[in-house]
Design a protein around this motif. Structure first.
Motif, PDB file in Angstrom:
ATOM      1  N   GLU A 140      -7.231 -11.567 -17.606  1.00  0.00           N
ATOM      2  CA  GLU A 140      -8.448 -11.163 -16.911  1.00  0.00           C
ATOM      3  C   GLU A 140      -8.060 -10.572 -15.555  1.00  0.00           C
ATOM      4  O   GLU A 140      -7.358 -11.229 -14.777  1.00  0.00           O
ATOM      5  CB  GLU A 140      -9.381 -12.354 -16.706  1.00  0.00           C
ATOM      6  N   PRO A 141      -8.499  -9.368 -15.260  1.00  0.00           N
ATOM      7  CA  PRO A 141      -8.136  -8.760 -13.979  1.00  0.00           C
ATOM      8  C   PRO A 141      -8.930  -9.367 -12.822  1.00  0.00           C
ATOM      9  O   PRO A 141     -10.012  -9.913 -13.016  1.00  0.00           O
ATOM     10  CB  PRO A 141      -8.506  -7.292 -14.176  1.00  0.00           C
ATOM     11  N   VAL A 142      -8.349  -9.237 -11.638  1.00  0.00           N
ATOM     12  CA  VAL A 142      -9.021  -9.622 -10.395  1.00  0.00           C
ATOM     13  C   VAL A 142      -9.327  -8.328  -9.659  1.00  0.00           C
ATOM     14  O   VAL A 142      -8.438  -7.499  -9.457  1.00  0.00           O
ATOM     15  CB  VAL A 142      -8.118 -10.532  -9.536  1.00  0.00           C
ATOM     16  N   GLU A 143     -10.582  -8.128  -9.273  1.00  0.00           N
ATOM     17  CA  GLU A 143     -10.980  -6.917  -8.553  1.00  0.00           C
ATOM     18  C   GLU A 143     -10.708  -7.118  -7.059  1.00  0.00           C
ATOM     19  O   GLU A 143     -10.991  -8.164  -6.503  1.00  0.00           O
ATOM     20  CB  GLU A 143     -12.465  -6.633  -8.791  1.00  0.00           C
ATOM     21  N   TYR A 144     -10.085  -6.110  -6.456  1.00  0.00           N
ATOM     22  CA  TYR A 144      -9.782  -6.158  -5.022  1.00  0.00           C
ATOM     23  C   TYR A 144      -9.889  -4.745  -4.462  1.00  0.00           C
ATOM     24  O   TYR A 144      -9.122  -3.866  -4.856  1.00  0.00           O
ATOM     25  CB  TYR A 144      -8.382  -6.741  -4.791  1.00  0.00           C
ATOM     26  N   GLY A 183     -11.772  -2.258  -5.035  1.00  0.00           N
ATOM     27  CA  GLY A 183     -11.920  -1.187  -6.018  1.00  0.00           C
ATOM     28  C   GLY A 183     -10.766  -1.059  -7.002  1.00  0.00           C
ATOM     29  O   GLY A 183     -10.804  -0.200  -7.879  1.00  0.00           O
ATOM     30  N   TYR A 184      -9.754  -1.884  -6.885  1.00  0.00           N
ATOM     31  CA  TYR A 184      -8.610  -1.883  -7.793  1.00  0.00           C
ATOM     32  C   TYR A 184      -8.706  -3.108  -8.685  1.00  0.00           C
ATOM     33  O   TYR A 184      -9.286  -4.125  -8.306  1.00  0.00           O
ATOM     34  CB  TYR A 184      -7.284  -1.946  -7.027  1.00  0.00           C
ATOM     35  N   LEU A 185      -8.116  -3.033  -9.857  1.00  0.00           N
ATOM     36  CA  LEU A 185      -8.011  -4.189 -10.734  1.00  0.00           C
ATOM     37  C   LEU A 185      -6.560  -4.642 -10.750  1.00  0.00           C
ATOM     38  O   LEU A 185      -5.651  -3.838 -10.968  1.00  0.00           O
ATOM     39  CB  LEU A 185      -8.469  -3.849 -12.152  1.00  0.00           C
ATOM     40  N   ILE A 186      -6.357  -5.925 -10.519  1.00  0.00           N
ATOM     41  CA  ILE A 186      -5.014  -6.507 -10.482  1.00  0.00           C
ATOM     42  C   ILE A 186      -4.859  -7.421 -11.693  1.00  0.00           C
ATOM     43  O   ILE A 186      -5.679  -8.311 -11.916  1.00  0.00           O
ATOM     44  CB  ILE A 186      -4.795  -7.317  -9.192  1.00  0.00           C
ATOM     45  N   TYR A 187      -3.810  -7.182 -12.466  1.00  0.00           N
ATOM     46  CA  TYR A 187      -3.501  -7.988 -13.643  1.00  0.00           C
ATOM     47  C   TYR A 187      -2.215  -8.760 -13.372  1.00  0.00           C
ATOM     48  O   TYR A 187      -1.150  -8.160 -13.235  1.00  0.00           O
ATOM     49  CB  TYR A 187      -3.297  -7.106 -14.872  1.00  0.00           C
ATOM     50  N   ALA A 188      -2.298 -10.071 -13.303  1.00  0.00           N
ATOM     51  CA  ALA A 188      -1.112 -10.916 -13.122  1.00  0.00           C
ATOM     52  C   ALA A 188      -0.512 -11.173 -14.502  1.00  0.00           C
ATOM     53  O   ALA A 188      -1.160 -11.759 -15.368  1.00  0.00           O
ATOM     54  CB  ALA A 188      -1.492 -12.221 -12.450  1.00  0.00           C
ATOM     55  N   GLU A 189       0.719 -10.713 -14.709  1.00  0.00           N
ATOM     56  CA  GLU A 189       1.374 -10.820 -16.015  1.00  0.00           C
ATOM     57  C   GLU A 189       2.801 -11.323 -15.842  1.00  0.00           C
ATOM     58  O   GLU A 189       3.773 -10.608 -16.083  1.00  0.00           O
ATOM     59  CB  GLU A 189       1.364  -9.457 -16.709  1.00  0.00           C
ATOM     60  N   SER A 190       2.929 -12.580 -15.389  1.00  0.00           N
ATOM     61  CA  SER A 190       4.250 -13.137 -15.143  1.00  0.00           C
ATOM     62  C   SER A 190       5.077 -13.143 -16.423  1.00  0.00           C
ATOM     63  O   SER A 190       4.545 -13.160 -17.533  1.00  0.00           O
ATOM     64  CB  SER A 190       4.131 -14.551 -14.573  1.00  0.00           C
ATOM     65  N   THR A 243      -6.643   1.634 -11.336  1.00  0.00           N
ATOM     66  CA  THR A 243      -7.870   2.196 -10.775  1.00  0.00           C
ATOM     67  C   THR A 243      -8.339   3.298 -11.710  1.00  0.00           C
ATOM     68  O   THR A 243      -7.534   3.902 -12.413  1.00  0.00           O
ATOM     69  CB  THR A 243      -7.669   2.727  -9.342  1.00  0.00           C
ATOM     70  N   GLY A 244      -9.631   3.558 -11.719  1.00  0.00           N
ATOM     71  CA  GLY A 244     -10.190   4.603 -12.567  1.00  0.00           C
ATOM     72  C   GLY A 244     -10.451   4.100 -13.971  1.00  0.00           C
ATOM     73  O   GLY A 244     -10.219   2.938 -14.294  1.00  0.00           O
ATOM     74  N   GLU A 245     -10.945   5.025 -14.807  1.00  0.00           N
ATOM     75  CA  GLU A 245     -11.251   4.704 -16.201  1.00  0.00           C
ATOM     76  C   GLU A 245     -10.925   5.897 -17.084  1.00  0.00           C
ATOM     77  O   GLU A 245     -10.856   7.033 -16.607  1.00  0.00           O
ATOM     78  CB  GLU A 245     -12.737   4.377 -16.354  1.00  0.00           C
ATOM     79  N   LYS A 257      -1.360 -12.267  -4.522  1.00  0.00           N
ATOM     80  CA  LYS A 257      -1.250 -12.111  -3.068  1.00  0.00           C
ATOM     81  C   LYS A 257      -0.378 -10.905  -2.711  1.00  0.00           C
ATOM     82  O   LYS A 257      -0.712 -10.133  -1.815  1.00  0.00           O
ATOM     83  CB  LYS A 257      -0.683 -13.378  -2.440  1.00  0.00           C
ATOM     84  N   LYS A 258       0.734 -10.737  -3.410  1.00  0.00           N
ATOM     85  CA  LYS A 258       1.622  -9.599  -3.138  1.00  0.00           C
ATOM     86  C   LYS A 258       0.939  -8.277  -3.485  1.00  0.00           C
ATOM     87  O   LYS A 258       1.082  -7.289  -2.777  1.00  0.00           O
ATOM     88  CB  LYS A 258       2.940  -9.747  -3.892  1.00  0.00           C
ATOM     89  N   ALA A 259       0.191  -8.258  -4.581  1.00  0.00           N
ATOM     90  CA  ALA A 259      -0.519  -7.042  -4.980  1.00  0.00           C
ATOM     91  C   ALA A 259      -1.591  -6.681  -3.955  1.00  0.00           C
ATOM     92  O   ALA A 259      -1.756  -5.508  -3.612  1.00  0.00           O
ATOM     93  CB  ALA A 259      -1.137  -7.226  -6.361  1.00  0.00           C
ATOM     94  N   GLN A 260      -2.310  -7.666  -3.450  1.00  0.00           N
ATOM     95  CA  GLN A 260      -3.330  -7.407  -2.434  1.00  0.00           C
ATOM     96  C   GLN A 260      -2.697  -6.847  -1.160  1.00  0.00           C
ATOM     97  O   GLN A 260      -3.211  -5.900  -0.566  1.00  0.00           O
ATOM     98  CB  GLN A 260      -4.112  -8.687  -2.135  1.00  0.00           C
ATOM     99  N   MET A 261      -1.569  -7.408  -0.754  1.00  0.00           N
ATOM    100  CA  MET A 261      -0.864  -6.918   0.425  1.00  0.00           C
ATOM    101  C   MET A 261      -0.378  -5.483   0.187  1.00  0.00           C
ATOM    102  O   MET A 261      -0.480  -4.632   1.072  1.00  0.00           O
ATOM    103  CB  MET A 261       0.321  -7.833   0.761  1.00  0.00           C
ATOM    104  N   PHE A 262       0.121  -5.204  -1.008  1.00  0.00           N
ATOM    105  CA  PHE A 262       0.600  -3.871  -1.365  1.00  0.00           C
ATOM    106  C   PHE A 262      -0.549  -2.860  -1.295  1.00  0.00           C
ATOM    107  O   PHE A 262      -0.393  -1.766  -0.765  1.00  0.00           O
ATOM    108  CB  PHE A 262       1.210  -3.931  -2.768  1.00  0.00           C
ATOM    109  N   ILE A 263      -1.714  -3.235  -1.809  1.00  0.00           N
ATOM    110  CA  ILE A 263      -2.892  -2.366  -1.751  1.00  0.00           C
ATOM    111  C   ILE A 263      -3.288  -2.113  -0.303  1.00  0.00           C
ATOM    112  O   ILE A 263      -3.583  -0.976   0.083  1.00  0.00           O
ATOM    113  CB  ILE A 263      -4.061  -2.990  -2.548  1.00  0.00           C
TER     114      ILE A 263
END
Length: 93
Positions: free
Chosen positions: A20-24, A26-33, A48-50, A77-83
């Motif tokens: 399940e993605p997390v919206e941040y 306007g971006y969707l972040i997918y954690a896939e360890s 982003t986008g469709e 957290k790293k993805a949010q910082m990167f964005i």
């Protein structure tokens, strides 16, 4: 039989968990360890986008953590910082 299955392909396909993605912002972040040697490597994607305008940035970090939940939380957290730091330039080649 495993040798034969690998040679000719198996009808069974590995089951992938639905992430399940997390919206941040306007971006969707997918954690896939990624499970690796009893630990979990931080990995995921930002989209982003469709449709035809869908843009995806995948990444794998060197960080290894003891639990999948911890790895996914740190990835978020790293993805949010990167964005925050890179914005739309994430998708530039």
């Amino acid at each position: 039989m495993g040798w034969f299955s690998r040679l000719f392909g198996s009808s069974e396909s590995p089951k992938q968990a639905v992430v399940e993605p997390v919206e941040y912002k306007g971006y969707l972040i997918y954690a896939e360890s990624i499970a690796e040697g009893g630990q979990y490597r931080i990995a995921g994607r930002i989209t982003t986008g469709e449709g035809d305008s869908l843009k995806t940035h995948r990444f794998i970090r060197s960080d290894l953590l003891g639990s999948e939940g911890d790895a996914n939380e740190l990835m978020l957290k790293k993805a949010q910082m990167f964005i925050d730091q890179m914005g739309e330039s994430i998708f530039n080649n």
